[in-house]
Enzyme design. Structure first.
Site, mmCIF file in Angstrom:
data_model
loop_
_atom_site.group_PDB
_atom_site.id
_atom_site.type_symbol
_atom_site.label_atom_id
_atom_site.label_comp_id
_atom_site.label_asym_id
_atom_site.label_seq_id
_atom_site.Cartn_x
_atom_site.Cartn_y
_atom_site.Cartn_z
ATOM 1 C CG ASP A 64 -0.254 -0.368 2.492
ATOM 2 O OD1 ASP A 64 0.921 0.008 2.668
ATOM 3 O OD2 ASP A 64 -0.877 -1.033 3.334
ATOM 4 C CG ASP A 66 0.202 4.381 4.293
ATOM 5 O OD1 ASP A 66 -0.931 4.122 3.857
ATOM 6 O OD2 ASP A 66 0.845 3.603 5.017
ATOM 7 C CG ASP A 141 7.931 1.197 12.693
ATOM 8 O OD1 ASP A 141 8.224 1.971 11.747
ATOM 9 O OD2 ASP A 141 7.431 0.075 12.509
HETATM 10 P P1 ATP Z 1 3.613 -3.245 5.357
HETATM 11 O O1 ATP Z 1 4.353 -3.559 4.116
HETATM 12 O O2 ATP Z 1 3.401 -4.433 6.241
HETATM 13 O O3 ATP Z 1 2.357 -2.447 5.143
HETATM 14 P P2 ATP Z 1 4.464 -0.858 6.705
HETATM 15 O O4 ATP Z 1 5.796 -0.419 7.237
HETATM 16 O O5 ATP Z 1 3.837 -0.009 5.652
HETATM 17 O O6 ATP Z 1 4.653 -2.336 6.205
HETATM 18 P P3 ATP Z 1 2.107 -0.327 8.231
HETATM 19 O O7 ATP Z 1 1.538 -1.099 9.380
HETATM 20 O O8 ATP Z 1 1.316 -0.201 6.976
HETATM 21 O O9 ATP Z 1 3.514 -1.012 7.937
HETATM 22 O O10 ATP Z 1 2.492 1.103 8.808
HETATM 23 C C1 ATP Z 1 2.750 2.223 7.964
HETATM 24 C C2 ATP Z 1 3.825 3.097 8.589
HETATM 25 O O11 ATP Z 1 3.380 3.617 9.847
HETATM 26 C C3 ATP Z 1 5.128 2.369 8.918
HETATM 27 O O12 ATP Z 1 5.969 2.288 7.794
HETATM 28 C C4 ATP Z 1 5.703 3.239 10.008
HETATM 29 O O13 ATP Z 1 6.304 4.397 9.464
HETATM 30 C C5 ATP Z 1 4.457 3.677 10.769
HETATM 31 N N1 ATP Z 1 4.131 2.788 11.908
HETATM 32 C C6 ATP Z 1 3.384 1.667 11.887
HETATM 33 N N2 ATP Z 1 3.265 1.123 13.103
HETATM 34 C C7 ATP Z 1 3.949 1.929 13.945
HETATM 35 C C8 ATP Z 1 4.193 1.923 15.359
HETATM 36 N N3 ATP Z 1 3.703 0.964 16.116
HETATM 37 N N4 ATP Z 1 4.957 2.942 15.865
HETATM 38 C C9 ATP Z 1 5.433 3.926 15.079
HETATM 39 N N5 ATP Z 1 5.232 3.965 13.751
HETATM 40 C C10 ATP Z 1 4.505 3.007 13.186
HETATM 41 MG MG MG Z 2 1.849 -0.386 4.893
#
Ligand code: ATP
Ligand code: MG
Length: 425
Positions: A64, A66, A141
Site C-alpha cells: 500500500d 500512504d 518505528d
Molecule cells: P507493510 O508492508 O506491512 O504495510 P508498513 O511499514 O507499511 O509495512 P504499516 O503497518 O502499513 O507497515 O504502517 C505504515 C507506517 O506507519 C510504517 O511504515 C511506520 O512508518 C508507521 N508505523 C506503523 N506502526 C507503527 C508503530 N507501532 N509505531 C510507530 N510507527 C509506526
Molecule cells: Mg503499509
C-alpha cells in the site's frame, strides 16, 4: 521525547535528489500519485511515506501507499470530495477511488498515537497531535520506514538515517529502543517482522532491548497482538519471523504456557510446521485464519493427543487451545472452528494411514474440506506439498444444511435418534 543517534527534529534532513535514488513515479500506483499531485497543486507539502517508499527502494512491489501532508483533515475533506475522516483522536482521511481503491492520507504528527497514549498515562498530553515533517519522521518505528518521497521535486527526504540503514541492510529503531518499545511493545514484533521479511540484520541496541524487555508485550491489548501475528502467518516469511521470535524469546513472552513444553524438538516441530506455510502463501493459495491457527496449535497439542472419540477429542482440544493461547483473545466461533478441525484431523489421520474410508458422518461436516487441507499440509512430503494442498484438489464442501422445520417431539416410547459422534457445525 528522547532521541538517539538517528538525529533530532532540529537537524536538517538529508535530501537525496532524483538522479541519486531509484524511486520512480512509474512504480507508484496512479491513485496515490493523483492524491500527491492534487495536494501539491493546492500548495500543500505532500510526501509518500512508510512501507511504500521502503519497498520501492528495495525493488519490491509495495502493498500500500500512504501519503502524509501538512493539510489538516478538514482541508483534505474539502480537497477530495470522495473521502471520509476516520479515527477520533488520531484522525486520518481515506480517499476513495473507482473500484473500491483507498489511499490513506494523514497530517504530519508530532508523535505516534502509541507514544501519546503512553504519555497520557504518565503526564499531561500535548494539546495538538499535529507537527512538522521532522517530527512526523521521528514518531515512526524504524529508520527504513521513516523516509519521505517528495512529489514536488521527486527527491527523498531522510530525517532518520534510513538510507544508510537500507544500504547496510540493518533494522534500526528511530530513537532509543528502550523508550520506543516501552511506549509501544508491538514495535518489537515489527522489528522482527521487517528483519525476517527482507533478510536484514537487527541493530544490536534493538536486539538487546527485545531480549531484556520482551515481557512488555504482555501489556499490549491481546487482540492487537493476535492481529499482528496473523499478518506474519500470512506474510510468506513466517519461518524466519518465528525463528527470530523463538531466538529472542518474545514468543514465550506472548505464549507463556509453551515455556518448558516445547524443548528443542518441539521448537523444531513448530518451525517445521510454520515453514510449510510459506511456499503456500508465496504461491497465492488462499489460507483461512482458522487453518493458520490450527497449524500453529498443532505443535502444542500434537504431543498429548491420544486416540479418543471425536467428541472427547474436541473437548480435550478446546481446553488445550485455551491453555496454549494464554491471554490471546480469540472469538468463540474461531476457537470452535479450530478445535473442530484439529479434532477431525486427529480422527481422520489413523483411518487414512490404514487406507480405511472416512465415515460419511465426518465427510459431511462443514469443515471437512478445510480439515482435509490441514491433513495434507501435515502429511505431504515436502516435494508434494504444493500439489497436495492445491485448492483445486480439495474435496468440495457440502452445500449449507437446509434449515429443517422444527418437528414436534415424538411421544414417549417413540424411536430414539441415532447417537451421533460428536457435535457438528
Ligand atoms: P507493510 O508492508 O506491512 O504495510 P508498513 O511499514 O507499511 O509495512 P504499516 O503497518 O502499513 O507497515 O504502517 C505504515 C507506517 O506507519 C510504517 O511504515 C511506520 O512508518 C508507521 N508505523 C506503523 N506502526 C507503527 C508503530 N507501532 N509505531 C510507530 N510507527 C509506526
Ligand atoms: Mg503499509
Amino acid at each position: 521525547m528522547q532521541f538517539e543517534s538517528s538525529g533530532s527534529p532540529q537537524n536538517p534532513p538529508h535530501i537525496i535528489a532524483r538522479p541519486e535514488h531509484t524511486v520512480s513515479r512509474r512504480d507508484i500506483e496512479v491513485e496515490a500519485l493523483k492524491v500527491l499531485y492534487r495536494l501539491h497543486h493546492a500548495g500543500y507539502t505532500a510526501y509518500l511515506v512508510g512501507g511504500g517508499v521502503r519497498d520501492l527502494l528495495l525493488g519490491k512491489t509495495p502493498k500500500d501507499f500512504d501519503v502524509v501532508t501538512d493539510a489538516r483533515p478538514g482541508e483534505l475533506r474539502k480537497l477530495f470530495r470522495n473521502s471520509r475522516i476516520i479515527g477520533r483522536r488520531f484522525r486520518l482521511v481515506q480517499v476513495f477511488f473507482k473500484g473500491g481503491h483507498i489511499v490513506e492520507v494523514s497530517t504530519f504528527r508530532c508523535r505516534s498515537e502509541f507514544d501519546e497514549l503512553a504519555e497520557v498515562e504518565t503526564g499531561p498530553a500535548k494539546e495538538t497531535t499535529y507537527g512538522t515533517p521532522a517530527e512526523d519522521a521521528q514518531r515512526r518505528d524504524l529508520t527504513i520506514n521513516g523516509l519521505f518521497y517528495n512529489v514536488a521535486d521527486f527527491s527523498l527526504v531522510d530525517y532518520v538515517g534510513g538510507m544508510e540503514d537500507l544500504a547496510a541492510k540493518r533494522i534500526r529503531v528511530i530513537g532509543d529502543p528502550a523508550v520506543r518499545f516501552a511506549r509501544d511493545p508491538v514495535r518489537m514484533l515489527r522489528v522482527l517482522r521487517h528483519a525476517a521479511r527482507i533478510g536484514f540484520t537487527i541493530d544490536p541496541a534493538a536486539w538487546e532491548e527485545i531480549l531484556a524487555q520482551g515481557h512488555l508485550i504482555r501489556t499490549c491489548p491481546p487482540s492487537r497482538v493476535r492481529d499482528e501475528l496473523l499478518k506474519d502467518f500470512h506474510s510468506g516469511q513466517a519461518l524466519p519471523f518465528f525463528k527470530l521470535m523463538l531466538d529472542s524469546k518474545l514468543f514465550y513472552a506472548i505464549f507463556p504456557a509453551w515455556v518448558g513444553k516445547l524443548g528443542a524438538s518441539g521448537e523444531g516441530r513448530l518451525l517445521e510446521l510454520i515453514g510449510r506455510l510459506d511456499p503456500l502463501v508465496q504461491n497465492g493459495y488462499p489460507l483461512s485464519d482458522s487453518l493458520l491457527w490450527a497449524v500453529f496449535l498443532t505443535a502444542f497439542i500434537e504431543p498429548e493427543l491420544k486416540p479418543r472419540e471425536f467428541k472427547d477429542l474436541r473437548e480435550f482440544i478446546q481446553e488445550k487451545i485455551k491453555a496454549a493461547l494464554g491471554g490471546i483473545e480469540f472469538p468463540r466461533a474461531r476457537q470452535d472452528e479450530v478445535s473442530q478441525m484439529l479434532a477431525l484431523e486427529a480422527r481422520m489421520a489413523p483411518l487414512l494411514a490404514k487406507g480405511q474410508p472416512i465415515p460419511a458422518r465426518l465427510t459431511r461436516l462443514r469443515l471437512y474440506s478445510a480439515t482435509w487441507l490441514l491433513h495434507q499440509f501435515k502429511t505431504a512430503p515436502e516435494a508434494e506439498l504444493l500439489e497436495r494442498c492445491d485448492p483445486e484438489a480439495l474435496p468440495t464442501p457440502p452445500p449449507p444444511a437446509k434449515r429443517r422445520r422444527q418437528r414436534r417431539r415424538r411421544p414417549r416410547g417413540g424411536r430414539g435418534r441415532e447417537k451421533k459422534e460428536g457435535g457438528e457445525g
